[in-house]
Design a protein around this motif. Structure first.
Motif, mmCIF file in Angstrom:
data_model
loop_
_atom_site.group_PDB
_atom_site.id
_atom_site.type_symbol
_atom_site.label_atom_id
_atom_site.label_comp_id
_atom_site.label_asym_id
_atom_site.label_seq_id
_atom_site.Cartn_x
_atom_site.Cartn_y
_atom_site.Cartn_z
ATOM 1 N N PRO A 82 -6.790 -3.475 5.857
ATOM 2 C CA PRO A 82 -6.639 -2.029 5.630
ATOM 3 C C PRO A 82 -7.156 -1.240 6.823
ATOM 4 O O PRO A 82 -8.123 -1.643 7.472
ATOM 5 C CB PRO A 82 -7.491 -1.767 4.394
ATOM 6 N N ALA A 138 -1.688 2.324 4.434
ATOM 7 C CA ALA A 138 -2.984 2.063 5.051
ATOM 8 C C ALA A 138 -3.134 0.620 5.501
ATOM 9 O O ALA A 138 -4.187 0.234 5.991
ATOM 10 C CB ALA A 138 -4.102 2.416 4.075
ATOM 11 N N ILE A 139 -2.091 -0.212 5.299
ATOM 12 C CA ILE A 139 -2.237 -1.605 5.711
ATOM 13 C C ILE A 139 -1.747 -1.771 7.143
ATOM 14 O O ILE A 139 -0.631 -1.379 7.489
ATOM 15 C CB ILE A 139 -1.475 -2.535 4.750
ATOM 16 N N CYS A 148 -7.555 3.805 4.187
ATOM 17 C CA CYS A 148 -7.604 3.045 2.940
ATOM 18 C C CYS A 148 -8.487 3.750 1.927
ATOM 19 O O CYS A 148 -9.608 4.152 2.231
ATOM 20 C CB CYS A 148 -8.145 1.644 3.209
ATOM 21 N N LEU A 149 -7.938 3.932 0.714
ATOM 22 C CA LEU A 149 -8.685 4.616 -0.330
ATOM 23 C C LEU A 149 -9.354 3.619 -1.264
ATOM 24 O O LEU A 149 -9.857 3.994 -2.309
ATOM 25 C CB LEU A 149 -7.748 5.520 -1.119
ATOM 26 N N SER A 150 -9.322 2.348 -0.891
ATOM 27 C CA SER A 150 -9.943 1.291 -1.703
ATOM 28 C C SER A 150 -9.406 1.299 -3.123
ATOM 29 O O SER A 150 -10.153 1.099 -4.071
ATOM 30 C CB SER A 150 -11.478 1.466 -1.737
ATOM 31 N N CYS A 151 -8.108 1.569 -3.250
ATOM 32 C CA CYS A 151 -7.555 1.721 -4.588
ATOM 33 C C CYS A 151 -7.281 0.391 -5.258
ATOM 34 O O CYS A 151 -7.079 0.317 -6.457
ATOM 35 C CB CYS A 151 -6.269 2.531 -4.539
ATOM 36 N N GLY A 152 -7.244 -0.673 -4.466
ATOM 37 C CA GLY A 152 -7.100 -1.992 -5.063
ATOM 38 C C GLY A 152 -5.687 -2.407 -5.406
ATOM 39 O O GLY A 152 -5.471 -3.467 -5.992
ATOM 40 N N ARG A 153 -4.698 -1.595 -5.057
ATOM 41 C CA ARG A 153 -3.325 -1.966 -5.396
ATOM 42 C C ARG A 153 -2.858 -3.218 -4.657
ATOM 43 O O ARG A 153 -2.001 -3.949 -5.143
ATOM 44 C CB ARG A 153 -2.373 -0.830 -5.039
ATOM 45 N N CYS A 154 -3.384 -3.384 -3.463
ATOM 46 C CA CYS A 154 -2.869 -4.476 -2.643
ATOM 47 C C CYS A 154 -3.459 -5.842 -3.028
ATOM 48 O O CYS A 154 -2.917 -6.869 -2.661
ATOM 49 C CB CYS A 154 -3.127 -4.197 -1.169
ATOM 50 N N CYS A 205 0.829 -1.207 0.000
ATOM 51 C CA CYS A 205 0.000 0.000 0.000
ATOM 52 C C CYS A 205 0.863 1.256 0.000
ATOM 53 O O CYS A 205 1.625 1.496 0.937
ATOM 54 C CB CYS A 205 -0.921 0.027 1.211
ATOM 55 N N PRO A 206 0.758 2.052 -1.033
ATOM 56 C CA PRO A 206 1.580 3.267 -1.077
ATOM 57 C C PRO A 206 1.086 4.329 -0.096
ATOM 58 O O PRO A 206 1.738 5.347 0.093
ATOM 59 C CB PRO A 206 1.423 3.740 -2.520
ATOM 60 N N TYR A 207 -0.093 4.101 0.504
ATOM 61 C CA TYR A 207 -0.646 5.109 1.412
ATOM 62 C C TYR A 207 -0.430 4.739 2.865
ATOM 63 O O TYR A 207 -0.980 5.389 3.761
ATOM 64 C CB TYR A 207 -2.140 5.278 1.144
HETATM 65 S S1 SF4 Z 1 -6.956 -0.756 -1.179
HETATM 66 FE FE1 SF4 Z 1 -5.370 0.711 -1.707
HETATM 67 S S2 SF4 Z 1 -5.424 2.125 -0.047
HETATM 68 FE FE2 SF4 Z 1 -6.546 0.385 0.672
HETATM 69 S S3 SF4 Z 1 -5.011 -0.833 1.721
HETATM 70 FE FE3 SF4 Z 1 -5.098 -1.553 -0.338
HETATM 71 S S4 SF4 Z 1 -3.485 -0.448 -1.361
HETATM 72 FE FE4 SF4 Z 1 -3.921 0.642 0.524
#
Ligand code: SF4
Ligand code: SF4
Lengths: 625, 536
Positions: free
Chosen positions: B498, B366-367, B503-509, B362-364
């Protein structure tokens, strides 16, 4: 590793290289184009079209070209217009190019980003797990660090916030400040009756003092109390005097100024530049009244002055500017020249202007107006449209037929306003084109002089009873063009600008006598001192003339010894056979005079073309060191 | 070596973005200059752009709702990062470049918050009336007769009890001044007296709720909140244009230490408080004025705005979504709501196997990692800390509010009316008149608004600051205190999950989770490999 996976890796690597190169190239393009854009802009590519030196040079040339060479000016204006169009076209072309450049940069940067993202994806490494596994202690340590950071940030925020806000100066109370009252400069005695406006008290041109000098010679220094330094800017306005201060104005097309002199020494106490708020007016400079023809006015607190640019300004006696307003440049054939008047705590501006579409039936379109302003703040108290076009007269306030009236003379009407709110009380068709002489009031009558037409006496009652006419009499033996008439209550004296003086019977308008001053040019209005008139011509020579008693004795008028006329003398005009007032003295100033003199106890202040003179009898001259 | 090559790629791009923005400005700022016109010139009627049509406003709201639904489905139901990316780009196009970043839920905060308006009450001044020999009835009647000159003014009472009351704005102030200069004549031959000298004018702030807010703005403000309460911050994931433009540039994000994230995250609340303070007191829209990206969306704007926008984007290449994480005031509202959300995106579609592979996905930041295992906790200490911090909450809040009350007068200077009133007052006090020495006072001098009106208005606005500033500063202090408390509360966490607030729910993880990977292969009909790995 199998061969297939090797192949895949190789293919991936090749793709990676291609995409990375694309990203690099796109990034480089973005950078190069931006650098180019920046370079262009630094080189003046985006400069304002009217900053061009060619434009400035042409404008300067136009400014240098004299106004009386309309052909040259028109040619220049045409060149300016062409250049303007050219510069603007070029400017917009450059802007378009800059815009295209910006879009190219955006597109290239976008492409670089996209390619970069793809390249990154191609090189993505498997996630790796590093470091110790999470557990309670690590979580708690992290939370503690978090708390510390939050606390630190909170303290920092508070400190920065408090310091930042506290650095803002403490707020002001915002309760209406008691304005530092401008106390009027007291004039204690009747001797100091101020000459506070054009033509002195009431605008009558009548001097209350009897002891003013009747003889002087400035070039010879006789009876001259002082001569001021050269006044920086010329002006056809008259000086005004209040207590120990003399005020006057000067101006050119570039700059307007207000001056304050010490009444005892002529020393310039202050000089104030008037902010330029308006467009430069256009008028015929050779015929015009110049850039400072309106006489200022004072009430002992404020000195107000107005200029042909529409700039109205107010100073206190210390030269502090109280306010400045631009009323909008008035259109006036010879330049705005009406002087200001103050009455009962109100500043009165007769703001007449030319209007080629003037239609007396369309009140909504009248451009001329009467303005009443608060001299303390410049606030408009009333603004009343006037059904007239441009004029050069100065209004007077007087009690007429039992009520205060503000009498104005315009083209084509004489209009009486209520000085309290500007309301029009009555109007009479007794004005005319190019009116410059100001009205005078005697008793319940108004005397108005219309150039090349008539001198009128009008009834000053608001309502005329029993079919009475507004005009009581009209006369045309002498009709002044510039100089205002003056009256002693029984007679009206009118001076034409080419030097003929007439004495009319105030009751009937009958011309009692005429006197010709032989081709001298007069701009200054005559002033009445007791039984004598002071007439100053544009050469600066003042003729001190007896108005003569009615029951004169011809022989007593001539000195028995030298045959010269004496004070109060009357001579027979050789051409007309009429009895006329004789000059008692001719008093030269040695420089041109356009404004009317100001009179004080034992003194006369005259503004010459470049200097102001204070004239006082020798005894007065010695009185003050 | 590889790293350095990346820098070579990224730096030009970053520089390009900065310069592009600057160039945009250069294009934008060079405006057509007015030709030197003679006085006869009649300026043409400039057609002002028509407001967005009603239909298009419905369309905007519908599009927003649709985006929210699709984003929530993509993040929670389909767990499709690709889908979210596509949606993000679409949102950037529609809400960003097409709608030019307006209307946006972030700015809408300032429209939906209650606003202090100023009401003027004009009553006959008994003392002045007496001094001029005029009856209160006469004065009241004179004012009543002129009440129609105002757009909306109410009158009540008679004589001494007469009150003319109206909302204060530039027009009504001017009208008040004009009527105040009209004169009425006292009996006898005393000179007429200006009407303004015969009354007392009091101005006071009145808090008004949801006054005249268009429903579109309410919808834009509320829909993402509802979505967040249901599914977490899916609005941030793929709908917000500001988030989208930052997401687009986040190529090489680094991980910030968690503690730094906690600290910097506070600034969003400060920004929120400041923006609401200014909006409530009528001092302007801070969020809109300081929006870093709106200039880019419009390809036009003040140079400083564009440079800041470009700067944030360059920063965003390495530090993912800096605006969202540390400044966005709407995000500050979404954070607590998201904590309460009914459903929320998860890293893994199934049970977490604690493989730690998502740890740095997670680049934010948030994990949240599990916090169990290791030595047992010394319980007492944690409890003491928590108790102490709970005590701190009211103390800190009160201190914050007190500080705000102390500085309210200075803070009020941010309000243009107060600033103008002070400038005018300064000149008045120094010279006895408004001379127009500065642009502000010069403009005022030409405005026909009487000085007293301006000063009274300034005082009223300042009174609204006296209320609103302590509330704002108390709120900031409360947030700091609550954040401290929340960092002291220990919630048992067995799995990687998250942080719902961040968590921005960006889905990267998703892709980093081997369980997810397996699920995907399964769905494709392939058998999951025996060993789970997280490469593509
Ligand atoms: S969904 Fe995006 S913001 Fe949320 S934990 Fe995963 S990577 Fe981070
Ligand atoms: S946090 Fe980011 S994505 Fe969310 S509302 Fe704010 S700017 Fe938009």
């Amino acid at each position: 590793m199998t061969e297939t996976s090797d192949n895949t890796t190789n293919r991936r690597e090749r793709w990676y290289r291609a995409v990375a190169a694309t990203a690099g190239v796109a990034g480089a393009v973005a950078l190069a184009v931006s650098a180019l854009l920046v370079l262009f802009v630094l080189r003046g590519y985006g400069d304002h079209p009217l900053d061009s030196p060619r434009w400035a040079a042409l404008k300067a040339e136009l400014a240098r070209t004299p106004r009386d060479d309309p052909a040259a000016r028109a040619a220049l204006v045409k060149r300016l217009r062409t250049l303007d169009a050219e510069l603007r076209t070029a400017y917009f072309a450059r802007r378009r190019r800059l815009a295209i450049g910006a879009y190219v940069v955006c597109a290239a940067a976008g492409a670089a980003l996209a390619a970069g993202a793809i390249a990154l994806r191609l090189r993505r490494r498997p996630a790796r797990v590093a470091g110790a596994a999470p557990n309670r202690e690590r979580a708690e340590r992290a939370a503690r660090r978090g708390r510390l950071a939050v606390a630190a940030c909170g303290v920092g925020l508070a400190a920065v916030g408090v310091a930042g806000v506290a650095a803002i100066p403490a707020p002001r109370t915002l309760s209406p400040p008691s304005r530092p009252p401008v106390r009027p400069v007291e004039v204690a005695t009747v001797e100091q009756t101020p000459w506070a406006r054009f033509r002195g008290p009431g605008g009558r041109g009548v001097v209350v003092h009897r002891n003013v000098p009747t003889d002087w010679n400035a070039p010879a220094g006789e009876n001259i109390l002082w001569r001021s330094d050269a006044i920086p800017l010329p002006g056809k306005s008259s000086p005004i005097v209040w207590a120990k201060r003399v005020f006057l104005t000067g101006g050119t097309s570039e700059q307007r100024e207000v001056y304050c002199l010490d009444a005892d020494t002529g020393q310039r106490l202050w000089t104030r530049t008037v902010p330029a708020g308006g467009r430069s007016p256009e008028f015929d400079e050779s015929m015009g009244t110049g850039w400072a023809a309106s006489t200022p006015v004072t009430d002992g607190r404020y000195v107000c002055a107005i200029f042909p640019t529409g700039d109205l300004v107010c100073f206190d006696f210390d030269g502090q500017r109280r306010w400045h307003r631009n009323l909008g440049t008035p259109d006036s054939a010879y330049g705005f020249a009406t002087s200001l008047v103050m009455h009962d705590g109100r500043l009165i501006v007769q703001y007449d202007q030319y209007d080629d579409a003037f239609d007396a039936d369309k009140p909504g379109t009248w451009r001329s107006r009467l303005l009443l302003l608060d001299p303390a703040s410049g606030e408009t108290l009333a603004s009343v449209p006037r059904p007239v076009t441009d004029s050069w007269t100065t209004p007077v306030v007087a009690e007429l037929a039992g009520r205060e009236q503000l009498i104005t003379v315009g083209n084509p009407l004489v209009i009486a306003h209520d000085p309290a709110d500007g309301r029009i009380l009555w109007q009479a068709d007794a004005g005319g084109p190019d009116v410059a002489p100001s009205p005078v009031v005697l008793g319940d009558r108004v005397i108005v002089a219309v150039p090349n037409a008539y001198v009128f006496a009008l009834r000053g009652a608001v309502e005329l009873s029993d079919g009475r006419q507004r005009v009581i009499w009209q006369a045309n033996e002498v009709t002044p063009t510039i100089c205002s008439p003056v009256s002693d209550g029984r007679r009206v004296f009118a001076l034409s600008s080419w030097g003929t003086l007439a004495c009319y019977d105030a009751a009937t308008g009958e011309a009692q006598w005429l006197r010709d001053f032989g081709g001298q040019q007069f701009n200054a209005s005559p002033s009445l001192v007791g039984e004598t008139l002071h007439l100053t011509d544009t050469q600066g020579v003042t003729y001190v003339v007896s108005t003569g008693p009615f029951d004169f004795d011809d022989t007593a008028a001539v000195d028995a010894n030298d045959g010269e006329p004496v004070v109060g003398g009357i001579v027979q005009d050789p051409t007309t056979g009429k009895r006329i007032a004789a000059p008692v003295r001719t008093c030269p100033l040695g420089e041109a005079v356009y404004g009317s003199p100001a009179f004080q106890d034992g003194r006369i202040y005259i503004r010459g073309r470049t200097h102001v003179y204070c004239i006082a009898d020798a005894e007065h001259t010695q009185e003050t060191p | 070596m590889r790293r350095r090559r990346w820098m070579l790629l990224v730096l030009p791009v970053a520089a390009g973005v900065v310069i592009a923005s600057a160039a945009t400005h250069l294009v934008a700022e060079q405006r057509f200059s007015v030709p030197e016109l003679s006085e006869d010139y009649v300026p043409p009627d400039v057609p002002s752009p028509a407001p967005r049509s009603r239909t298009m406003q419905y369309v905007d709201v519908a599009v927003l709702a649709a985006f929210l639904v699709v984003a929530s489905a993509a993040a929670l139901r389909f767990r499709s990062r690709g889908g979210l990316v596509v949606l993000t780009l679409l949102a950037l196009g529609y809400f960003g470049f097409y709608r030019r970043g307006c209307v946006c839920p972030i700015g809408a905060i300032q429209r939906v918050c209650p606003v202090f308006d100023v009401r003027a009450l004009v009553t006959p001044d008994a003392a002045a009336a007496e001094a001029h020999g005029l009856s209160a009835e006469r004065i009241a009647e004179a004012w009543r007769a002129r009440a129609g000159d105002f757009a909306a003014a109410e009158t009540s009472g008679r004589g001494r009890d007469f009150v003319l009351s109206l909302w204060v704005g530039p027009d009504s102030k001017r009208t008040l001044g004009r009527i105040g200069r009209e004169r009425i004549a006292p009996p006898g031959d005393a000179p007429p007296v200006p009407l303004g000298e015969l009354v007392r004018t009091e101005m006071r702030p009145v808090l008004r709720f949801a006054h005249g807010v268009p429903w579109v703005i309410v919808a834009f403000f509320a829909l993402p909140l509802v979505a967040t309460l249901l599914f977490g911050r899916t609005f941030c994931a793929a709908v917000c244009p500001l988030g989208a433009i930052q997401e687009a540039v986040a190529l090489k994000p680094v991980q910030l230490p968690a503690w730094l994230g906690h600290g910097l995250g506070l600034f969003a609340y400060v920004y929120l408080a400041a923006a609401v303070l200014l909006a409530t007191t009528g001092g302007g829209f801070l969020i809109c004025r300081q929006d870093p990206f709106v200039g880019i969306f419009r390809l036009s704007g003040p140079v400083i705005m564009l440079l800041i926008g470009a700067g944030v984007l360059v920063l965003g290449v390495f530090l993912a979504r800096p605006y969202c994480r540390f400044l966005c005031p709407y995000g500050a509202i979404l954070r607590p709501l998201s904590r309460l959300s009914w459903r929320h995106a998860t890293i893994t579609p199934d049970a977490c196997i604690r493989c730690r592979l998502c740890e740095s996905a997670c680049p934010y930041g948030a994990i949240r990692a599990p916090n169990t295992g290791g030595r047992p906790a010394p319980r007492r200490r944690g409890k003491l800390t928590l108790a102490a911090l709970l005590l701190v909450v009211p103390v800190l809040t009160a201190a914050g509010a007190w500080g705000g009350a102390w500085l309210a007068g200075r803070v009020a200077r941010m309000h243009p009316t107060v600033a103008r009133a002070e400038a005018v007052h300064r000149e008045l006090a120094a010279h006895g008149a408004v001379r127009g020495d500065s642009d502000v006072t010069e403009a005022f001098a030409g405005s026909d608004v009487p000085v007293d009106m301006l000063l009274a208005h300034g005082r009223a606005v300042r009174r609204s600051f006296a209320w609103a500033t302590p509330v704002a500063s108390g709120f900031i202090a409360l947030v700091v205190a609550l954040k401290l408390v929340s960092l002291a509360v220990r919630r048992r966490r067995e799995d990687y999950a998250p942080d719902r607030a961040l968590c921005l729910s960006c889905g990267r993880c998703y892709a980093s989770c081997p369980v997810d990977h397996a699920r995907r292969l399964e769905r494709k009909g392939a058998r999951p490999p025996a060993e789970l790995h997280a490469t593509d």
